[in-house]
Design a protein around this motif. Sequence first.
Motif, short mmCIF file in Angstrom:
data_model
loop_
_atom_site.label_atom_id
_atom_site.label_comp_id
_atom_site.label_asym_id
_atom_site.label_seq_id
_atom_site.Cartn_x
_atom_site.Cartn_y
_atom_site.Cartn_z
N VAL A 104 1.29 -1.42 -0.24
CA VAL A 104 0.13 -0.17 -0.26
C VAL A 104 1.34 1.13 -0.04
CG1 VAL A 104 -1.63 -1.53 0.89
CG2 VAL A 104 0.16 0.26 2.42
N ASP A 105 0.44 2.65 -0.93
CA ASP A 105 1.43 3.77 -0.53
C ASP A 105 -0.08 4.57 0.40
OD1 ASP A 105 3.10 2.90 -2.19
OD2 ASP A 105 1.19 3.74 -4.02
N TYR A 106 0.26 5.62 1.03
CA TYR A 106 -0.48 6.26 1.64
C TYR A 106 -0.15 7.40 2.58
CZ TYR A 106 2.18 3.49 6.11
OH TYR A 106 3.15 3.04 6.63
N LYS A 107 -0.50 8.27 2.44
CA LYS A 107 -0.26 9.40 3.76
C LYS A 107 -0.68 8.98 5.37
CE LYS A 107 1.54 12.87 0.12
NZ LYS A 107 1.44 12.23 -1.08
N LEU A 108 0.05 9.76 6.12
CA LEU A 108 -0.45 9.26 7.89
C LEU A 108 0.04 10.45 8.46
CD1 LEU A 108 -1.97 7.96 10.28
CD2 LEU A 108 0.63 7.27 10.68
N TYR A 109 -2.40 11.35 9.01
CA TYR A 109 -2.24 12.20 8.88
C TYR A 109 -2.80 12.34 10.99
CZ TYR A 109 -1.52 14.52 4.65
OH TYR A 109 -1.61 14.34 3.13
N VAL A 110 -1.99 13.04 11.63
CA VAL A 110 -2.81 13.37 13.08
C VAL A 110 -3.48 14.62 13.02
CG1 VAL A 110 -1.38 11.47 14.48
CG2 VAL A 110 -1.01 13.83 14.59
N ASP A 111 -4.76 14.72 13.48
CA ASP A 111 -5.54 16.11 13.73
C ASP A 111 -6.26 16.46 12.67
OD1 ASP A 111 -3.39 17.16 16.33
OD2 ASP A 111 -1.83 17.60 14.95
N GLY A 112 -6.25 15.94 12.00
CA GLY A 112 -6.96 15.82 10.63
C GLY A 112 -6.24 15.26 8.77
N LEU A 170 -8.84 7.52 5.69
CA LEU A 170 -9.70 6.24 6.74
C LEU A 170 -9.61 6.96 7.91
CD1 LEU A 170 -7.32 2.88 5.54
CD2 LEU A 170 -10.04 3.54 5.18
N ILE A 171 -10.56 7.38 8.82
CA ILE A 171 -10.42 7.27 10.16
C ILE A 171 -10.22 6.25 10.87
CG2 ILE A 171 -11.47 9.54 11.92
CD1 ILE A 171 -12.98 11.21 9.83
N ILE A 172 -9.39 6.05 11.56
CA ILE A 172 -9.40 5.08 12.57
C ILE A 172 -9.05 5.46 14.34
CG2 ILE A 172 -7.89 3.44 13.39
CD1 ILE A 172 -6.92 3.03 10.36
N PRO A 173 -9.90 5.46 14.88
CA PRO A 173 -9.73 5.53 16.06
C PRO A 173 -8.68 4.81 17.34
CG PRO A 173 -11.96 4.08 16.18
CD PRO A 173 -10.87 4.13 14.43
N ALA A 174 -8.49 5.16 18.18
CA ALA A 174 -6.82 4.62 19.02
C ALA A 174 -7.07 3.09 19.34
CB ALA A 174 -6.21 5.67 20.13
N SER A 175 -8.59 3.30 20.05
CA SER A 175 -9.11 1.48 19.86
C SER A 175 -8.92 0.67 19.17
CB SER A 175 -10.73 1.43 19.93
OG SER A 175 -11.17 1.73 18.62
N ILE A 176 -8.83 1.08 17.28
CA ILE A 176 -7.71 0.29 16.24
C ILE A 176 -6.58 0.90 15.78
CG2 ILE A 176 -10.86 -1.17 16.30
CD1 ILE A 176 -10.66 0.81 13.76
N GLY A 194 -2.72 7.75 22.53
CA GLY A 194 -4.65 8.55 22.45
C GLY A 194 -5.26 8.63 21.04
N SER A 195 -3.95 8.78 19.80
CA SER A 195 -4.04 9.88 18.93
C SER A 195 -6.09 8.95 17.47
CB SER A 195 -2.38 10.15 18.29
OG SER A 195 -2.02 10.77 18.65
N THR A 196 -6.06 9.21 17.17
CA THR A 196 -7.03 9.66 16.04
C THR A 196 -6.58 9.38 15.27
OG1 THR A 196 -9.16 9.76 16.94
CG2 THR A 196 -9.09 9.92 14.70
N LEU A 197 -6.05 8.15 14.08
CA LEU A 197 -5.09 8.46 13.18
C LEU A 197 -5.93 8.88 11.48
CD1 LEU A 197 -3.38 4.98 13.35
CD2 LEU A 197 -2.55 7.35 14.22
N TYR A 198 -5.57 9.57 10.38
CA TYR A 198 -6.29 9.88 9.46
C TYR A 198 -5.10 9.25 8.23
CZ TYR A 198 -8.64 12.72 11.85
OH TYR A 198 -9.24 13.48 13.46
N TYR A 199 -5.82 8.35 7.29
CA TYR A 199 -4.68 7.13 6.21
C TYR A 199 -5.44 8.15 5.00
CZ TYR A 199 -2.20 4.32 9.10
OH TYR A 199 -1.16 3.14 10.01
N GLU A 200 -5.06 8.53 3.94
CA GLU A 200 -5.06 9.04 3.08
C GLU A 200 -4.38 8.24 1.91
OE1 GLU A 200 -4.20 12.48 0.94
OE2 GLU A 200 -5.93 13.32 2.45
#
Length: 241
Positions: A104-112, A170-176, A194-200
């Motif tokens: 996979v290719d992705y960019k991973l962000y926190v905060d949105g 994708l918006i991935i909560p800390a629980s997963i 505890g960060s929410t993850l934001y993947y493109e």
Amino acid sequence: HHAMKLVLALLSVASVAALAPQQGLNRRAVLKTGAAFPAFLVGAGKARAADKKAAAPAKAAPLAAPEAGFAQSPTGLQSKELSRPDGMERLATNVLKAGDYIRVDYKLYVDGFGKTLVESTDKTGPVEFQIGTGAKQGSTGMKKVKDVVKIPAGLDEACIGQVVGLKQQLIIPASIGFGKEPVTTLSGATIPAGSTLYYEMRVRSRVFASIVGPGGVAQQENFLEVDQVAKLNAIMGIGQD
């Protein structure tokens, strides 16, 4: 000492119940009132009831409403499809299933999305990992000993049943996601606990197809290599870009 108290208490109850008819009392009423029970027994009964109530499993908190345009799964994963190559489903080799190794290719962000970028395969190279088997990490890079990349459960979930070439947010909560521990990425950025993850992300290719047996154990690997997938797609007139 406590055993003796219990015996005496039971004898007391039995005596009262036995004498009740002689005194013009209703035996069932006497037992129901609990008048003959010592306070420590009554208190113990209440304590046991309280313990049972406390031991009952807590109900899971309801999921927050998904962001606009996103679908939400029971685990809390939110996903939005951006694009999908036409015709990919025509070949079973392009449909991802548990046990497959994918890149996979992705960019991973926190905060949105578009905000704090903490990881990008533009710098690390595509990430390869096995889906549907609970894998916690993948690998990247062209070195003999590849770099290890942590894989959140939400990213794994988002790929099952999808097709090669799919692009999604994708918006991935800390629980997963990465849970309650901070994570340092290959680029040196820190993802707070505890960060929410934001993947493109984009499914770049299906590397190996595996047959997964009982318990999620891969029974066969290296069944179909990526260059063979490309040849089959060319024959079928299916593009991966």
